[in-house]
Design a protein around this motif. Structure first.
Motif, PDB file in Angstrom:
ATOM      1  N   GLU A  27       0.828  -1.215   0.000  1.00  0.00           N
ATOM      2  CA  GLU A  27       0.000   0.000   0.000  1.00  0.00           C
ATOM      3  C   GLU A  27       0.864   1.269   0.000  1.00  0.00           C
ATOM      4  O   GLU A  27       1.263   1.761   1.059  1.00  0.00           O
ATOM      5  N   THR A 143      -9.278   5.211   5.481  1.00  0.00           N
ATOM      6  CA  THR A 143      -9.374   4.822   4.076  1.00  0.00           C
ATOM      7  C   THR A 143     -10.820   4.559   3.682  1.00  0.00           C
ATOM      8  O   THR A 143     -11.148   4.541   2.501  1.00  0.00           O
ATOM      9  N   GLY A 148      -9.667  -1.723   5.350  1.00  0.00           N
ATOM     10  CA  GLY A 148      -9.036  -0.812   6.307  1.00  0.00           C
ATOM     11  C   GLY A 148      -9.798  -0.755   7.627  1.00  0.00           C
ATOM     12  O   GLY A 148      -9.187  -0.759   8.696  1.00  0.00           O
TER      13      GLY A 148
END
Length: 188
Positions: A27, A143, A148
């Motif tokens: 990420e 997020t 998340g």
């Protein structure tokens, strides 16, 4: 399914290692936030993330994150603590490993970081550089993705575990076994 049921009973340090490892390995926005939050040299490109790295015979790094800042390679050695005490000289061994990476030309800079619940971070004197589970949880929740939010919930379970501490559970059959065993050994 009942929304009040937690997805797991307990979280261990290893579980947090794996969450952090995946975020750092996959990420880019998390990596950028991580580096900025620690006030490290700006991230140009990630190089990789690894778990349980034992190098140079001076202990183990829980998570190792490597990235480039321009043409400089930066290594971040991460110690993750949930509720265990530091081992003797643990911080110094992290510093030794960071220095070895730099001295051997594996990186331009090596940084040592603690990841732990806020209460743990604020009540230790070794690591000047740290990010709390609470901060990571907020970042993951922000997020707004299901993934998340779920991972944020896992971190909250870990934080709660640290706050509660170890909770012994008395098992009468096990207790009886050990009493009987002790009596048996005593009478030999």
């Amino acid at each position: 399914m009942d929304q009040n049921i937690i997805p797991v009973e307990a979280i261990r340090e290893r579980d947090i290692d794996l969450i952090l490892l995946e975020e750092l390995a996959t990420e880019p926005t998390f990596c950028r936030w991580f580096v900025e939050r620690l006030e490290l040299p700006p991230l140009s490109e990630t190089d990789g993330a690894w778990r349980s790295i034992s190098d140079f015979g001076v202990g183990e790094t829980d998570v190792l994150f490597s990235y480039f800042s321009g043409n400089q390679k930066i290594m971040v050695l991460i110690e993750n603590k949930l509720d265990a005490d530091f081992q003797e000289e643990q911080f110094n061994r992290y510093l030794q490993r960071a220095d070895e990476y730099k001295n051997r030309g594996a990186c331009s800079e090596g940084h040592v970081v603690l990841i732990a619940p806020k209460n743990y971070c604020e009540n230790q004197n070794d690591f000047n550089s740290y990010i709390t589970y609470e901060e990571i949880s907020q970042r993951l929740e922000s997020t707004s993705s299901q993934r998340g939010i779920f991972r944020s919930q896992l971190l909250k379970i870990a934080i709660e575990k640290m706050r509660r501490g170890y909770q012994p559970v008395n098992s009468e059959p096990v207790q009886k076994f050990w009493i009987d065993y002790w009596s048996f050994r005593k009478n030999l």
